[in-house]
Write a protein that holds these residues in place. Structure first.
Motif, PDB file in Angstrom:
ATOM      1  N   THR A 188      34.425  43.400  49.490  1.00  0.00           N
ATOM      2  CA  THR A 188      35.025  43.981  48.288  1.00  0.00           C
ATOM      3  C   THR A 188      35.757  45.281  48.615  1.00  0.00           C
ATOM      4  OG1 THR A 188      33.325  42.979  46.890  1.00  0.00           O
ATOM      5  CG2 THR A 188      34.559  44.814  45.959  1.00  0.00           C
ATOM      6  N   VAL A 221      40.261  48.161  37.034  1.00  0.00           N
ATOM      7  CA  VAL A 221      39.403  47.029  37.376  1.00  0.00           C
ATOM      8  C   VAL A 221      37.958  47.479  37.251  1.00  0.00           C
ATOM      9  CG1 VAL A 221      38.781  45.314  39.106  1.00  0.00           C
ATOM     10  CG2 VAL A 221      41.138  46.146  38.975  1.00  0.00           C
ATOM     11  N   PHE A 260      41.009  44.671  33.949  1.00  0.00           N
ATOM     12  CA  PHE A 260      40.358  43.453  34.433  1.00  0.00           C
ATOM     13  C   PHE A 260      38.847  43.687  34.413  1.00  0.00           C
ATOM     14  CE2 PHE A 260      44.541  43.598  36.313  1.00  0.00           C
ATOM     15  CZ  PHE A 260      45.004  42.292  36.227  1.00  0.00           C
ATOM     16  N   LEU A 292      36.457  38.742  45.969  1.00  0.00           N
ATOM     17  CA  LEU A 292      37.175  39.355  44.857  1.00  0.00           C
ATOM     18  C   LEU A 292      38.666  39.066  44.939  1.00  0.00           C
ATOM     19  CD1 LEU A 292      37.196  41.212  42.365  1.00  0.00           C
ATOM     20  CD2 LEU A 292      37.419  43.156  43.932  1.00  0.00           C
ATOM     21  N   LEU A 336      34.390  46.370  37.983  1.00  0.00           N
ATOM     22  CA  LEU A 336      33.626  45.397  38.761  1.00  0.00           C
ATOM     23  C   LEU A 336      32.180  45.365  38.275  1.00  0.00           C
ATOM     24  CD1 LEU A 336      34.974  46.375  42.297  1.00  0.00           C
ATOM     25  CD2 LEU A 336      35.682  44.437  40.895  1.00  0.00           C
ATOM     26  N   VAL A 381      37.489  38.135  34.359  1.00  0.00           N
ATOM     27  CA  VAL A 381      37.571  37.447  35.645  1.00  0.00           C
ATOM     28  C   VAL A 381      36.164  37.051  36.092  1.00  0.00           C
ATOM     29  CG1 VAL A 381      38.442  37.555  38.008  1.00  0.00           C
ATOM     30  CG2 VAL A 381      39.532  38.939  36.209  1.00  0.00           C
ATOM     31  N   GLU A 382      35.858  35.778  35.988  1.00  0.00           N
ATOM     32  CA  GLU A 382      34.528  35.292  36.371  1.00  0.00           C
ATOM     33  C   GLU A 382      34.382  35.314  37.888  1.00  0.00           C
ATOM     34  OE1 GLU A 382      33.914  31.464  34.669  1.00  0.00           O
ATOM     35  OE2 GLU A 382      33.902  32.207  32.599  1.00  0.00           O
ATOM     36  N   THR A 383      33.445  36.130  38.353  1.00  0.00           N
ATOM     37  CA  THR A 383      33.252  36.289  39.796  1.00  0.00           C
ATOM     38  C   THR A 383      31.819  36.685  40.097  1.00  0.00           C
ATOM     39  OG1 THR A 383      35.514  37.174  39.942  1.00  0.00           O
ATOM     40  CG2 THR A 383      34.123  37.395  41.895  1.00  0.00           C
ATOM     41  N   VAL A 402      35.434  42.203  35.561  1.00  0.00           N
ATOM     42  CA  VAL A 402      34.949  41.246  36.558  1.00  0.00           C
ATOM     43  C   VAL A 402      33.432  41.172  36.500  1.00  0.00           C
ATOM     44  CG1 VAL A 402      34.930  40.648  39.010  1.00  0.00           C
ATOM     45  CG2 VAL A 402      36.903  41.869  38.040  1.00  0.00           C
ATOM     46  N   ASP A 403      32.896  39.976  36.290  1.00  0.00           N
ATOM     47  CA  ASP A 403      31.441  39.813  36.305  1.00  0.00           C
ATOM     48  C   ASP A 403      31.096  38.334  36.395  1.00  0.00           C
ATOM     49  OD1 ASP A 403      28.684  40.363  36.195  1.00  0.00           O
ATOM     50  OD2 ASP A 403      28.992  41.965  34.727  1.00  0.00           O
ATOM     51  N   THR A 457      39.690  35.694  43.224  1.00  0.00           N
ATOM     52  CA  THR A 457      39.638  35.585  41.761  1.00  0.00           C
ATOM     53  C   THR A 457      40.521  36.614  41.069  1.00  0.00           C
ATOM     54  OG1 THR A 457      37.664  36.993  41.713  1.00  0.00           O
ATOM     55  CG2 THR A 457      37.321  34.606  41.785  1.00  0.00           C
ATOM     56  N   LEU A 458      40.567  37.840  41.582  1.00  0.00           N
ATOM     57  CA  LEU A 458      41.320  38.902  40.912  1.00  0.00           C
ATOM     58  C   LEU A 458      42.828  38.680  41.025  1.00  0.00           C
ATOM     59  CD1 LEU A 458      40.917  41.504  39.311  1.00  0.00           C
ATOM     60  CD2 LEU A 458      40.983  42.779  41.463  1.00  0.00           C
TER      61      LEU A 458
END
Length: 313
Positions: free
Chosen positions: A196, A102, A124, A162, A104, A153-155, A126-127, A165-166
């Motif tokens: 988080t 992941v 994954f 987190l 982040l 993953v739009e976050t 994530v941003d 969405t994750l």
């Protein structure tokens, strides 16, 4: 439009600057480069692309990195050394059989496309939506085929959890994961960092997080300290201020309270020494930037903890 929404409506400029630092590694001979990142230059705006390309020309090869280092002493060296540090730990995690990665605040991170053997695990990224949108458009131009095991993953961690969405994107809490949180915590609010880390602590045994952070003292004196005043002006100009820092002496207890156990915590001078000439001018400044490795607390994982700790010494 709120301040938070204004910032999330465009791609991150600091993500682009870090990609620029990685692109500049090609200005050095192959045997001296800390890593190979052929994607970095593709994420840059035209002026930075030109500067990056000029750095590969013998006449300008030393001039461009020199000018960058003059503007922000220590920033480039710290940035590329931490990239290599995380690359090494990720590679070793993959060799040990980690099943999920992941990233982040993935920004223009290209590890999902350039690290050996990563294609066998689920990654994954994530941003915030706009940064991911720009990234995906640029990747389509350079990747021959879409990597099947990469999920975007739009976050916005400052306004979303987190875990919401994750998990929805397919992250499996029962499978060990390696979390990378590079160059992000200092842009978040305290509650976002808190939530988080607490979620990461619920991951499967054998999971680890490698994150970077800025010493709280540097955050508190950013505008007044001679060492950080120029950084403060740049961050203000691009509207991406540093907002959160940690105290190294308090980090073990802080992580314990969030369900994690600190494995190691090193400052940027230490990880620069690992990969660079310890007597060079690139060792100056940016001492306030740090990298820490933590494990999801589990008493039965001591052998794996010793494995990861060995790479910090």
């Amino acid at each position: 439009m709120s301040h938070k929404r204004r910032k999330s409506a465009r791609a991150s400029k600091t993500a682009e600057f870090v990609a620029f630092f990685r692109a500049l590694e090609y200005s050095f001979p192959k045997e001296r480069r800390l890593f190979e990142d052929p994607f970095a230059v593709r994420f840059l705006s035209l002026p930075l692309q030109v500067a990056s390309c000029l750095s590969r020309v013998p006449l300008f090869g030393k001039v461009v990195p020199f000018l960058v280092d003059c503007f922000g002493p220590g920033a480039r060296a710290s940035g590329v050394a931490r990239t290599r540090l995380i690359d090494d730990h990720l590679t070793n995690a993959l060799e040990k059989g980690i099943e999920q990665v992941v990233i982040l605040g993935s920004g223009y991170d290209s590890r999902a496309y350039r690290i050996a053997d990563i294609e066998r695990v689920h990654v994954f990224e994530v941003d915030q939506p706009q940064t991911l949108s720009v990234k995906q458009k640029k990747l389509k131009r350079v990747l021959k085929r879409r990597t099947r095991k990469v999920t975007f993953v739009e976050t916005d961690l400052n306004v979303q959890k987190l875990e919401d969405t994750l998990l929805k994107a397919g992250f499996d809490l029962t499978r060990p994961a390696f979390f990378i949180w590079e160059g992000v915590t200092n842009y978040l609010i305290e509650q976002a960092v808190d939530l988080t880390l607490r979620f990461i602590s619920t991951a499967a045994p054998g999971s680890f997080i490698l994150f970077t952070y800025v010493h709280k003292q540097a955050i508190d004196t950013l505008a007044s300290s001679p060492e950080t005043r120029r950084i403060y002006r740049l961050l203000t100009w691009i509207d991406e201020p540093w907002t959160f820092g940690m105290v190294p002496e308090e980090l073990p207890a802080y992580l314990e309270s969030h369900g994690l156990k600190l494995v190691e915590d090193v400052n940027s001078v230490e990880f620069r020494k690992r990969y660079m000439n310890p007597g060079g001018p690139h060792m100056n400044a940016y001492r306030f930037y740090r990298a820490a490795l933590a494990e999801v607390k589990n008493k039965g994982d001591e052998p794996q903890v010793r494995f990861f700790r060995s790479f910090f010494h």
